[in-house]
Write a protein that holds these residues in place. Structure first.
Motif, mmCIF file in Angstrom:
data_model
loop_
_atom_site.group_PDB
_atom_site.id
_atom_site.type_symbol
_atom_site.label_atom_id
_atom_site.label_comp_id
_atom_site.label_asym_id
_atom_site.label_seq_id
_atom_site.Cartn_x
_atom_site.Cartn_y
_atom_site.Cartn_z
ATOM 1 N N GLY A 157 -7.688 20.051 2.528
ATOM 2 C CA GLY A 157 -6.293 20.449 2.442
ATOM 3 C C GLY A 157 -5.661 20.127 1.107
ATOM 4 N N GLU A 158 -6.360 19.349 0.264
ATOM 5 C CA GLU A 158 -5.872 18.990 -1.064
ATOM 6 C C GLU A 158 -6.719 19.661 -2.137
ATOM 7 O OE1 GLU A 158 -3.480 17.428 -2.476
ATOM 8 O OE2 GLU A 158 -2.418 16.450 -0.817
ATOM 9 N N THR A 159 -6.179 19.746 -3.346
ATOM 10 C CA THR A 159 -6.938 20.348 -4.448
ATOM 11 C C THR A 159 -8.000 19.409 -4.983
ATOM 12 O OG1 THR A 159 -5.277 19.594 -6.039
ATOM 13 C CG2 THR A 159 -5.015 21.819 -5.131
ATOM 14 N N GLY A 160 -7.818 18.109 -4.824
ATOM 15 C CA GLY A 160 -8.772 17.145 -5.338
ATOM 16 C C GLY A 160 -9.677 16.604 -4.256
ATOM 17 N N ALA A 161 -10.930 16.284 -4.631
ATOM 18 C CA ALA A 161 -11.849 15.619 -3.714
ATOM 19 C C ALA A 161 -11.581 14.124 -3.692
ATOM 20 C CB ALA A 161 -13.295 15.891 -4.136
ATOM 21 N N LEU A 162 -11.155 13.585 -4.844
ATOM 22 C CA LEU A 162 -10.748 12.192 -4.986
ATOM 23 C C LEU A 162 -9.424 12.157 -5.729
ATOM 24 C CD1 LEU A 162 -14.071 10.528 -6.255
ATOM 25 C CD2 LEU A 162 -13.140 10.371 -3.945
ATOM 26 N N TYR A 163 -8.547 11.251 -5.319
ATOM 27 C CA TYR A 163 -7.310 11.011 -6.058
ATOM 28 C C TYR A 163 -7.337 9.592 -6.604
ATOM 29 C CZ TYR A 163 -4.987 15.383 -5.003
ATOM 30 O OH TYR A 163 -4.649 16.710 -4.966
ATOM 31 N N VAL A 164 -6.730 9.410 -7.782
ATOM 32 C CA VAL A 164 -6.750 8.132 -8.471
ATOM 33 C C VAL A 164 -5.333 7.601 -8.590
ATOM 34 C CG1 VAL A 164 -7.479 6.899 -10.551
ATOM 35 C CG2 VAL A 164 -8.740 8.938 -9.804
ATOM 36 N N TYR A 165 -5.159 6.312 -8.257
ATOM 37 C CA TYR A 165 -3.862 5.649 -8.330
ATOM 38 C C TYR A 165 -3.974 4.412 -9.213
ATOM 39 C CZ TYR A 165 -2.715 8.741 -4.526
ATOM 40 O OH TYR A 165 -2.493 9.877 -3.777
ATOM 41 N N ASP A 166 -2.911 4.093 -9.912
ATOM 42 C CA ASP A 166 -2.846 2.921 -10.783
ATOM 43 C C ASP A 166 -2.023 1.856 -10.071
ATOM 44 O OD1 ASP A 166 -2.277 1.021 -12.756
ATOM 45 O OD2 ASP A 166 -2.156 2.504 -14.355
ATOM 46 N N VAL A 167 -2.652 0.713 -9.723
ATOM 47 C CA VAL A 167 -1.939 -0.310 -8.953
ATOM 48 C C VAL A 167 -0.861 -1.007 -9.772
ATOM 49 C CG1 VAL A 167 -3.880 -0.696 -7.383
ATOM 50 C CG2 VAL A 167 -3.662 -2.093 -9.461
ATOM 51 N N ASP A 168 -0.823 -0.775 -11.079
ATOM 52 C CA ASP A 168 0.267 -1.301 -11.894
ATOM 53 C C ASP A 168 1.446 -0.332 -11.963
ATOM 54 O OD1 ASP A 168 -0.978 -3.713 -12.548
ATOM 55 O OD2 ASP A 168 -2.094 -2.781 -14.192
ATOM 56 N N ARG A 169 1.361 0.772 -11.222
ATOM 57 C CA ARG A 169 2.446 1.763 -11.205
ATOM 58 C C ARG A 169 3.066 1.901 -9.812
ATOM 59 N NH1 ARG A 169 3.949 5.291 -15.022
ATOM 60 N NH2 ARG A 169 2.832 5.301 -17.006
ATOM 61 N N LEU A 170 3.063 0.854 -9.035
ATOM 62 C CA LEU A 170 3.767 0.871 -7.758
ATOM 63 C C LEU A 170 5.263 1.018 -8.004
ATOM 64 C CD1 LEU A 170 1.662 -1.956 -6.211
ATOM 65 C CD2 LEU A 170 2.198 0.125 -4.928
ATOM 66 N N GLN A 171 5.918 1.868 -7.217
ATOM 67 C CA GLN A 171 7.352 2.122 -7.391
ATOM 68 C C GLN A 171 8.105 1.763 -6.102
ATOM 69 O OE1 GLN A 171 7.242 4.171 -11.318
ATOM 70 N NE2 GLN A 171 8.865 3.230 -10.120
ATOM 71 N N ARG A 172 9.290 1.206 -6.271
ATOM 72 C CA ARG A 172 10.153 0.906 -5.121
ATOM 73 C C ARG A 172 10.927 2.146 -4.702
ATOM 74 N NH1 ARG A 172 10.999 -4.122 -8.004
ATOM 75 N NH2 ARG A 172 10.396 -5.920 -6.712
ATOM 76 N N THR A 173 11.064 2.319 -3.388
ATOM 77 C CA THR A 173 11.946 3.373 -2.882
ATOM 78 C C THR A 173 13.343 2.798 -2.692
ATOM 79 O OG1 THR A 173 11.398 2.886 -0.582
ATOM 80 C CG2 THR A 173 10.041 4.528 -1.712
ATOM 81 N N THR A 174 14.301 3.680 -2.484
ATOM 82 C CA THR A 174 15.689 3.234 -2.336
ATOM 83 C C THR A 174 16.345 3.722 -1.057
ATOM 84 O OG1 THR A 174 16.411 5.146 -3.651
ATOM 85 C CG2 THR A 174 16.063 3.066 -4.827
ATOM 86 N N VAL A 175 15.695 4.638 -0.346
ATOM 87 C CA VAL A 175 16.250 5.192 0.891
ATOM 88 C C VAL A 175 15.231 5.017 2.010
ATOM 89 C CG1 VAL A 175 17.085 7.268 2.058
ATOM 90 C CG2 VAL A 175 17.666 6.871 -0.352
ATOM 91 N N ALA B 88 -10.026 12.720 -0.367
ATOM 92 C CA ALA B 88 -9.077 13.719 0.133
ATOM 93 C C ALA B 88 -9.863 14.871 0.734
ATOM 94 C CB ALA B 88 -8.174 14.222 -1.002
ATOM 95 N N GLY B 89 -9.375 15.400 1.856
ATOM 96 C CA GLY B 89 -10.045 16.503 2.528
ATOM 97 C C GLY B 89 -9.753 17.840 1.874
ATOM 98 N N GLY C 133 -1.482 14.911 1.156
ATOM 99 C CA GLY C 133 -1.652 15.631 2.416
ATOM 100 C C GLY C 133 -3.057 15.574 2.945
ATOM 101 N N SER C 134 -3.576 14.374 3.182
ATOM 102 C CA SER C 134 -4.951 14.244 3.630
ATOM 103 C C SER C 134 -5.148 12.911 4.322
ATOM 104 C CB SER C 134 -5.914 14.346 2.441
ATOM 105 O OG SER C 134 -7.239 14.073 2.834
#
Length: 428
Positions: free
Chosen positions: A223-241, A220-221, A203-204
């Protein structure tokens, strides 16, 4: 790392750089005009002021919070096996257009001096309702400039007031292997909830972004609890809808129209409610160890000064892509400064210099790009003109692709690059 094959890729990189050397864009006159109202330059901010007192550096401390591995595994069990960057690039949503095929309005967002040597624009239909933000590349991720066999640019976008409720953020994975036709795929930035049984959108807005090793760090601004968020590019997930909702829905998983999601794996929280937040971030490979640099998030009308600082990246292979922390999981600023510049919307540090993009007062005016250090400050100059407002007004994020020597940024719907050496040559 399994993503590297350095010698063969370096030969390819040299060939690509040679091909690009003769492809400077002939931008239209509309993209290079400067009105008389823009001729007044910002006051000289002088030298950077080092901040050394604990009362000045302690507020910059961040606390690391990891998402439990069980929650991430539970999400993967529900959504299916994660995929990697190569899978996403092989499944594009669209292609960028060369700047020569973009509208005159889009091209006006390009800097005047130094001129872009590569530029592309995003399709209006695919970005309507979304605001551009940060840029990072595989030149940040790995020092050979590649991720696996790919050259990749990541472009962050944000929106507000969606049917999913509030602000959302997404990232375009751009396959830059073919400079004549870069193709892109969207992935929504999300945060696991309910112990990994669901996710929500980040939400930022995303004003800063760095891809380092297998991690993507985004700002992140408040409006979020974190100042920085961390993502793992080997954990990309496909959506189905394919729907407007975000998270688990009847029939599967939705991501506001994106076909992929990135769930956060960690966050860094600021040191108290009033602590400064990073407004923009970038990678500095000229330090040992590599470091994350940030400028302070400030309102556009604030008088300043603006704080700049850096964190060291961890050298432990078990903490690849994360910040160096103390025994209680706190990341500390290893250097901090204060600049008199206001309206800072982009930051880059390389060797002894800090490059700071400063916005103009009005959205249709051009900004200024400064190089500042502890000895003084110099702006880029528009050729023989007396103005220093040569930079793109809306441009924000700065990202240096060290392997090619290019500085990347994004302004409006235009993604562009130019040699960092040309910035230094144009300094007044």
């Amino acid at each position: 790392m399994k993503h590297r094959g350095r010698h063969r890729r370096r030969r390819r990189g040299r060939a690509l750089r040679a091909a690009l050397a003769g492809t400077a864009l002939a931008l239209t006159a509309a993209a290079t005009m400067i009105s008389a109202s823009q001729a007044t330059d910002a006051d000289d901010p002088g030298a950077l002021k080092p901040l050394t007192a604990s009362s000045e550096t302690t507020p910059l401390r961040l606390a690391e919070h990891g998402v439990p591995r069980d929650a991430l595994d539970r999400l993967s069990e529900g959504m299916g096996r994660p995929v990697g960057v190569s899978d996403v690039l092989a499944d594009p949503d669209g292609a960028l257009r060369d700047a020569r095929d973009c509208t005159a309005d889009d091209r006006r967002a390009l800097p005047v001096e130094p001129a872009a040597t590569r530029a592309y624009c995003w399709p209006a239909a695919d970005t309507e309702g979304w605001q551009p933000g940060a840029v990072t590349t595989s030149g940040d991720a790995d020092d050979d400039g590649h991720w696996g066999e790919h050259r990749v640019i990541l472009s962050g976008w944000s929106t507000a007031g969606t049917t999913a409720g509030g602000t959302l953020a997404r990232v375009a994975f751009v396959d830059a292997g073919d400079p004549d036709r870069p193709r892109y795929t969207w992935a929504l930035l999300t945060v696991p909830v309910a112990e990994g049984r669901d996710y929500r959108g980040l939400g930022s807005t995303v004003s800063g972004m760095v891809w380092y090793q297998d991690k993507l760090l985004v700002t992140a601004g408040r409006g979020e609890t974190g100042a920085l968020y961390v993502y793992d590019v080997d954990r990309l997930q496909r959506t189905t809808v394919n729907g407007t909702s975000v998270g688990r829905v009847p029939g599967g998983w939705s991501a506001a129209g994106a076909r992929y999601v990135l769930p956060a794996v960690a966050s860094y929280r600021a040191n108290g409610a009033g602590a400064p937040l990073p407004g923009g971030i970038s990678l500095d490979r000229s330090t040992a160890p590599d470091s994350l640099v940030a400028h302070e998030e400030t309102p556009a009308d604030e008088d300043g000064p603006t704080r700049l600082w850096r964190y060291a990246f961890a050298t432990d292979p078990e903490r690849a892509g994360l910040l160096e922390t103390d025994p209680v999981a706190h990341a500390h600023a290893i250097a901090a400064y204060e600049t008199e510049l206001t309206g800072v919307r982009g930051v880059l540090s390389y060797r002894s210099g800090w490059y700071l993009g400063r916005t103009a007062g009005a959205r249709d005016e051009r900004g200024t790009l400064w190089r500042q250090d502890t000895d003084g400050a110099r702006p880029t100059r528009c050729g023989a003109d007396e103005t220093h407002r040569c930079w793109s007004g809306p441009a924000a994020s700065l990202s240096y692709w060290q392997e090619t020597g290019d500085l990347w940024s994004q302004s409006g719907r235009v993604l562009f690059a130019l040699p960092l050496a040309s910035v230094d040559r144009s300094l007044d």
